[in-house]
Design a protein around this motif. Structure first.
Motif, PDB file in Angstrom:
ATOM      1  N   THR A 123       0.820  -1.221   0.000  1.00 55.98           N
ATOM      2  CA  THR A 123       0.000   0.000   0.000  1.00 55.98           C
ATOM      3  C   THR A 123       0.851   1.267   0.000  1.00 55.98           C
ATOM      4  O   THR A 123       0.569   2.219  -0.719  1.00 55.98           O
ATOM      5  CB  THR A 123      -0.931   0.019   1.241  1.00 55.98           C
ATOM      6  OG1 THR A 123      -1.619  -1.214   1.299  1.00 55.98           O
ATOM      7  CG2 THR A 123      -1.925   1.164   1.169  1.00 55.98           C
ATOM      8  N   TYR A 124       1.880   1.286   0.839  1.00 53.36           N
ATOM      9  CA  TYR A 124       2.631   2.533   1.009  1.00 53.36           C
ATOM     10  C   TYR A 124       3.971   2.541   0.262  1.00 53.36           C
ATOM     11  O   TYR A 124       4.658   3.551   0.246  1.00 53.36           O
ATOM     12  CB  TYR A 124       2.840   2.825   2.499  1.00 53.36           C
ATOM     13  CG  TYR A 124       1.538   3.179   3.187  1.00 53.36           C
ATOM     14  CD1 TYR A 124       1.059   4.489   3.173  1.00 53.36           C
ATOM     15  CD2 TYR A 124       0.761   2.212   3.812  1.00 53.36           C
ATOM     16  CE1 TYR A 124      -0.143   4.822   3.778  1.00 53.36           C
ATOM     17  CE2 TYR A 124      -0.438   2.526   4.414  1.00 53.36           C
ATOM     18  CZ  TYR A 124      -0.884   3.835   4.394  1.00 53.36           C
ATOM     19  OH  TYR A 124      -2.076   4.167   4.981  1.00 53.36           O
ATOM     20  N   THR A 128       9.477   2.896   1.456  1.00 52.32           N
ATOM     21  CA  THR A 128       9.294   3.418   2.820  1.00 52.32           C
ATOM     22  C   THR A 128      10.241   2.729   3.800  1.00 52.32           C
ATOM     23  O   THR A 128      10.423   3.199   4.920  1.00 52.32           O
ATOM     24  CB  THR A 128       7.845   3.193   3.314  1.00 52.32           C
ATOM     25  OG1 THR A 128       7.555   1.796   3.227  1.00 52.32           O
ATOM     26  CG2 THR A 128       6.846   3.963   2.489  1.00 52.32           C
ATOM     27  N   ALA A 144       7.003   4.845   6.859  1.00 47.19           N
ATOM     28  CA  ALA A 144       5.998   5.842   6.458  1.00 47.19           C
ATOM     29  C   ALA A 144       6.340   6.392   5.086  1.00 47.19           C
ATOM     30  O   ALA A 144       7.513   6.618   4.776  1.00 47.19           O
ATOM     31  CB  ALA A 144       5.951   6.969   7.485  1.00 47.19           C
ATOM     32  N   ALA A 145       5.321   6.599   4.294  1.00 47.27           N
ATOM     33  CA  ALA A 145       5.525   7.095   2.928  1.00 47.27           C
ATOM     34  C   ALA A 145       5.926   8.560   2.952  1.00 47.27           C
ATOM     35  O   ALA A 145       5.633   9.278   3.901  1.00 47.27           O
ATOM     36  CB  ALA A 145       4.251   6.919   2.120  1.00 47.27           C
ATOM     37  N   THR A 350      -4.056  -0.307   5.940  1.00 44.34           N
ATOM     38  CA  THR A 350      -3.559  -0.595   4.590  1.00 44.34           C
ATOM     39  C   THR A 350      -4.703  -0.993   3.645  1.00 44.34           C
ATOM     40  O   THR A 350      -4.487  -1.126   2.444  1.00 44.34           O
ATOM     41  CB  THR A 350      -2.528  -1.749   4.588  1.00 44.34           C
ATOM     42  OG1 THR A 350      -3.168  -2.929   5.073  1.00 44.34           O
ATOM     43  CG2 THR A 350      -1.330  -1.429   5.438  1.00 44.34           C
ATOM     44  N   GLU A 355      -7.307   3.287   4.549  1.00 43.51           N
ATOM     45  CA  GLU A 355      -6.490   4.348   3.962  1.00 43.51           C
ATOM     46  C   GLU A 355      -7.336   5.590   3.693  1.00 43.51           C
ATOM     47  O   GLU A 355      -6.947   6.714   4.018  1.00 43.51           O
ATOM     48  CB  GLU A 355      -5.869   3.825   2.657  1.00 43.51           C
ATOM     49  CG  GLU A 355      -4.668   4.619   2.214  1.00 43.51           C
ATOM     50  CD  GLU A 355      -4.184   4.229   0.818  1.00 43.51           C
ATOM     51  OE1 GLU A 355      -3.192   4.778   0.382  1.00 43.51           O
ATOM     52  OE2 GLU A 355      -4.824   3.385   0.163  1.00 43.51           O
ATOM     53  N   GLN A 392      -2.394   9.253  10.247  1.00 45.06           N
ATOM     54  CA  GLN A 392      -1.637   8.775   9.079  1.00 45.06           C
ATOM     55  C   GLN A 392      -0.274   8.266   9.541  1.00 45.06           C
ATOM     56  O   GLN A 392       0.774   8.862   9.277  1.00 45.06           O
ATOM     57  CB  GLN A 392      -1.497   9.906   8.058  1.00 45.06           C
ATOM     58  CG  GLN A 392      -2.811  10.256   7.384  1.00 45.06           C
ATOM     59  CD  GLN A 392      -2.740  11.546   6.586  1.00 45.06           C
ATOM     60  OE1 GLN A 392      -1.695  12.177   6.485  1.00 45.06           O
ATOM     61  NE2 GLN A 392      -3.860  11.952   6.024  1.00 45.06           N
ATOM     62  N   MET A 394       1.429   5.786   8.652  1.00 44.29           N
ATOM     63  CA  MET A 394       2.338   5.278   7.627  1.00 44.29           C
ATOM     64  C   MET A 394       2.449   6.262   6.472  1.00 44.29           C
ATOM     65  O   MET A 394       2.719   5.884   5.339  1.00 44.29           O
ATOM     66  CB  MET A 394       1.868   3.898   7.158  1.00 44.29           C
ATOM     67  CG  MET A 394       2.098   2.853   8.233  1.00 44.29           C
ATOM     68  SD  MET A 394       1.269   1.309   7.916  1.00 44.29           S
ATOM     69  CE  MET A 394      -0.429   1.725   8.152  1.00 44.29           C
ATOM     70  N   ARG A 396       1.545   8.987   3.629  1.00 41.25           N
ATOM     71  CA  ARG A 396       0.496   9.038   2.617  1.00 41.25           C
ATOM     72  C   ARG A 396       1.124   9.238   1.251  1.00 41.25           C
ATOM     73  O   ARG A 396       2.262   9.677   1.134  1.00 41.25           O
ATOM     74  CB  ARG A 396      -0.445  10.190   2.931  1.00 41.25           C
ATOM     75  CG  ARG A 396       0.261  11.516   2.837  1.00 41.25           C
ATOM     76  CD  ARG A 396      -0.475  12.572   3.565  1.00 41.25           C
ATOM     77  NE  ARG A 396       0.110  13.876   3.322  1.00 41.25           N
ATOM     78  CZ  ARG A 396       0.012  14.881   4.146  1.00 41.25           C
ATOM     79  NH1 ARG A 396      -0.650  14.750   5.278  1.00 41.25           N
ATOM     80  NH2 ARG A 396       0.545  16.044   3.857  1.00 41.25           N
ATOM     81  N   ASN A 397       0.342   8.952   0.280  1.00 42.97           N
ATOM     82  CA  ASN A 397       0.763   9.199  -1.083  1.00 42.97           C
ATOM     83  C   ASN A 397       0.267  10.601  -1.439  1.00 42.97           C
ATOM     84  O   ASN A 397      -0.897  10.804  -1.732  1.00 42.97           O
ATOM     85  CB  ASN A 397       0.134   8.145  -1.998  1.00 42.97           C
ATOM     86  CG  ASN A 397       0.495   8.349  -3.427  1.00 42.97           C
ATOM     87  OD1 ASN A 397       0.978   9.418  -3.810  1.00 42.97           O
ATOM     88  ND2 ASN A 397       0.269   7.337  -4.234  1.00 42.97           N
TER      89      ASN A 397
END
Lengths: 496, 317
Positions: A123-124, A128, A144-145, A350, A355, A392, A394, A396-397
């Motif tokens: 997902t991330y 990361t 984390a992204a 995730t 998300e 958040q 992890m 975020r995009n």
């Protein structure tokens, strides 16, 4: 009578025992106590109104109790020193290293054996999993992204003034100078007082709008050029950048309040400035636009292209691995039960639903899918989601998240993501305070750079060399560079 | 009231015997001491054992006693005194403290005398109440007020200077003026509050002294010089001793809130440095080492001031 009273008393006692017993059998959810220092506005006062909390509790059976602390590191330091260590802490990479060196946070390496890890990576993103998440062989941070766009400093001009006075957006540093002089001398707000100012920004980082095109930032920033580790202070065009900023500063083109974020913001929001360099998230989000429109209804701030000074257009500064370096770490003494619960929550985050929950809120209440199949925010309720970034964990995009959540700032987001920042590597290097006194050196660097461009210290090649000599001889700069170089080489980021 | 025991005739007894007899006679009084002793022992003396971490590499998990000793034992002192910033921050701390000491003592004294001399009591009361107010403002609020008054672009003071055709003064952003802003805002905040003790002392002066002086033809200034000032001398000295004891505390909250990178050279003090280096980096040992150093210096200064005060018969002990 006495008998009745005795009976009533007995009944009351039995009832209270029964109620205690019923509480005892009621199943309490597993609680994860988490602290952050993000200072997000709008966290609901009551947990029942916190839809992220209630949704996570509903989906995973885990109660995540989030505490956004004021004066974060002091409060956290006090808790840690008194042994009251939260289950989860949101901390900077170097603070995480300090915690790890004291054995206060959990080695999360075993997470890699779990399905949750696969889901996080899927997902991330696998990028990361970066070196600054580790302390030796131990993985100490939840990956984390990258959060890029939110903190990018962008350059804005007053589009309404451009239109009204036929001004052209500056494209080079020289044009910026002329533009600022015009703003200073021609009373564009028309109040009859010479109170407009050419340029404002947020501290030394904001000055990067002017200095980045020289491949320079004002401060101690590690760079890698031609595979070798160097420092902005040693860059060939540093003197040139200082001279440019000095020219702007001494001629009154730069806001003297630039070192106080609130003052710089006040200058901007009161409509007294021509060019602004600040994170878009402090100007372009709807709530801020409303604020400055209230004071200066005609004001329109639009982002402009970065200036070119021969090194390519750049107008911001960003760490190599992640700009907002803070990550979630886990208490070393967390119970297995709580750790399992944490994995469960991470796993939920995730999923598409999880998300979107921490990005945009609840489907149907905060966002919906429009007729084109696109996810869009529901404007009336969007203010309720101001605090979701607290969850958040992890990252975020950004390319996806910012565009969805802040459609009003689409231009700035697109602008911010388009430019290559001046990339520095400080957060990939861990300096043990026993080995080197980094804060004292960094403070000295900042004060001297300011003194140079404010004219408090003579600005010449000789004097700048003298400053570098001070760094090497008094502040032992070589030791710092040696430690940094070794670590960056070890990580494969630079050559020997 | 019961008369104090005459113990001079007990001189031939041992100290322990004298104490035993006094205890038997005054045991209720000694009993009343117990809560106080417990309080000081628990909250003041027992925590002092924690000072040992100044010589240990303190680890929260291992605790005070489980943490290892550092090598060499003066490592954190070496770190503090060896820092290139050391001379500057100690200099800033002492300079700021001395200024604050002077500006915290004399203006309050003058203000208290002025209020006490005011014949219209209702006016004196209003002035006094208004002067207390800033004491209750937090430093964040005072900083906001300072910015509104002194900032370069549109601060009240600079706007007036600009109108009068003068050069703008960078009060908040120049190393030249920033210490003045710190001292000035401290004075503004503490003036009224600092005057309370003096006013109380002035009120305690026997009014017949003033009446006698008036009869003898002594004017207002003569009365202040010969009656008021000597009457509050002891209070002044007590305050001076306590303030000298805090000479290495130049006001962390104020400086931390008001300082920016621009004025770090003139504004950084020991406490802000320790905060950045110690608490901010979980280096509690360094913070404790510097705290211990400050306490020893302060303690020495208190003894020194008290010895000095003894010359004027105003010593605390």
């Amino acid at each position: 009578m006495k008998r009745i009273v005795s009976l009533l008393l007995m009944l009351a006692m039995m009832l209270s025992i029964a109620s205690v017993a019923s509480f005892a059998v009621a199943e309490e959810p597993i609680t994860l106590y988490c602290v952050t220092g993000k200072h997000a506005g709008g966290i609901p006062a009551s947990r029942d109104d916190d839809f992220v909390y209630t949704t996570i509790l509903d989906r995973t059976g885990v109660a995540v109790i989030l505490d956004d602390l004021q004066d974060y590191y002091t409060a956290l330091g006090n808790r840690i020193s008194s042994g009251d260590i939260p289950d989860l802490m949101y901390v900077s990479p170097d603070y995480a290293q300090q915690l790890a060196s004291q054995g206060l946070i959990r080695d999360l390496s075993d997470m890699k054996e779990t399905e949750t890890w696969q889901h996080i990576m899927a997902t991330y993103g696998e990028d990361t999993d970066i070196p600054s998440n580790y302390y030796g062989d131990e993985m100490i941070c939840i990956p984390a992204a990258m959060a890029l766009g939110d903190y990018y400093y962008e350059i804005y001009t007053r589009a309404d003034w451009n239109e009204k006075y036929g001004l052209k957006n500056p494209t080079t540093i020289d044009e910026l100078y002329d533009y600022c002089v015009w703003i200073r001398d021609n009373d564009p707000d028309g109040n009859g007082i010479a109170d407009t100012i050419g340029f404002t920004c947020w501290g030394l980082t904001g000055l990067c709008a002017i200095t980045a095109p020289y491949d320079v930032a004002f401060g101690n920033y590690l760079l890698i050029r031609d595979g070798k580790v160097t420092n902005t202070l040693l860059q060939p065009r540093m003197l040139e950048a200082l001279e440019t900023v000095k020219k702007f500063y001494t001629e009154g083109l730069i806001d003297p309040g630039m070192f106080v974020n609130s003052e710089s913001k006040a200058t901007t929001f009161s409509g007294k400035v021509g060019v602004v360099a600040m994170p878009w998230s402090n100007l372009d989000k709807a709530k801020y636009t409303e604020q400055y429109k209230e004071v200066t209804p005609e004001a329109v701030y639009l982002p402009i292209e970065a200036f070119d000074a021969g090194e390519g257009p750049r107008y911001t500064l960003a760490a190599h691995d992640v700009y907002v370096g803070d990550k979630m770490v886990v208490n070393a003494d967390i119970s297995d039960e709580k750790y399992e619960a944490l994995l469960k929550v991470l796993d939920y985050m995730t999923t598409e639903e999880g998300e979107m929950l921490v990005y945009m809120g609840l489907e149907g209440r905060h966002w919906k899918v429009d007729e084109n199949g696109e996810k869009v925010m529901i404007k009336e309720n969007s203010a309720e989601t101001n605090y979701t970034h607290e969850y958040q964990w992890m990252g975020r995009n950004d390319a996806r998240y910012l565009g969805l959540k802040f459609p009003e700032a689409a231009a700035s987001v697109e602008w911010g993501l388009r430019y290559n920042p001046l990339e520095y590597f400080n957060s990939s290097v861990v300096i043990d305070p026993d080995d080197y006194d980094l804060p004292t050196m960094e403070d000295y660097v900042k004060t001297q750079l300011i003194a140079f461009f404010k004219g408090e210290r003579e600005l010449s090649a000789e004097e700048y060399q003298k400053f570098l000599d001070e760094l090497y001889n008094i502040y032992d700069f070589q030791t710092y560079m040696d430690i940094a170089t070794k670590q960056l080489v070890d990580q494969g980021l630079a050559n020997e | 009231m019961t008369k104090a025991p005459v113990i001079s005739h007990l001189g031939h007894l041992s100290r322990w015997e004298r104490f035993r007899r006094a205890f038997i006679r005054w045991w209720p009084m000694y009993l009343m001491l117990i809560p106080g002793i417990i309080y000081f022992a628990t909250f003041k003396y027992a925590p002092m054992s924690g000072l040992v971490i100044a010589f240990k590499k303190f680890n929260v998990k291992k605790g005070i006693w489980g943490s290892p000793w550092v090598e060499p034992w003066y490592k954190y002192y070496k770190q503090f005194f060896g820092s290139p910033a050391n001379t500057r921050i100690i200099g800033n701390t002492i300079r700021l403290s001395l200024w604050k000491l002077a500006m915290g003592m004399f203006p309050s004294l003058i203000f208290a005398i002025a209020v006490a001399e005011c014949k219209r009591r209702w006016f004196a009361r209003i002035v006094q109440t208004i002067s207390y107010l800033p004491h209750f403002f937090s430093w964040a609020v005072v900083y906001g007020i300072c910015l509104a008054m002194l900032n370069q672009r549109n601060g009240v003071v600079n706007s007036v200077i600009r109108k009068l055709g003068g050069e703008i003064i960078p009060f908040m952003t120049s190393n030249k003026y920033f210490p003045g802003v710190l001292v000035g805002s401290d004075l503004w905040k503490g003036l009224g509050w600092g005057a309370i003790v003096y006013l109380a002392a002035i009120m305690n002066i026997d009014t017949s002294l003033y009446e006698a002086a008036t009869v003898d033809g002594c004017g207002r200034f003569g009365q202040i010089w010969h009656i008021t000032l000597p009457g509050i001398r002891k209070v002044f000295v007590v305050l001076l001793i306590t303030k000298v004891g805090n000479i290495l505390d130049a006001g962390f909250n104020q400086v931390y809130i008001m300082m920016t990178d621009e004025v770090r050279m003139s504004g950084e003090i020991i406490d802000t440095w320790v905060y950045t280096q110690g608490i901010g980096k979980l280096n509690f040992s360094l913070g404790t080492a510097v705290g211990l150093f400050k306490s020893i210096i302060s303690c020495g200064l208190v003894f020194f001031t008290n010895a000095l005060a003894r010359k004027w018969d105003s010593a605390l002990w």
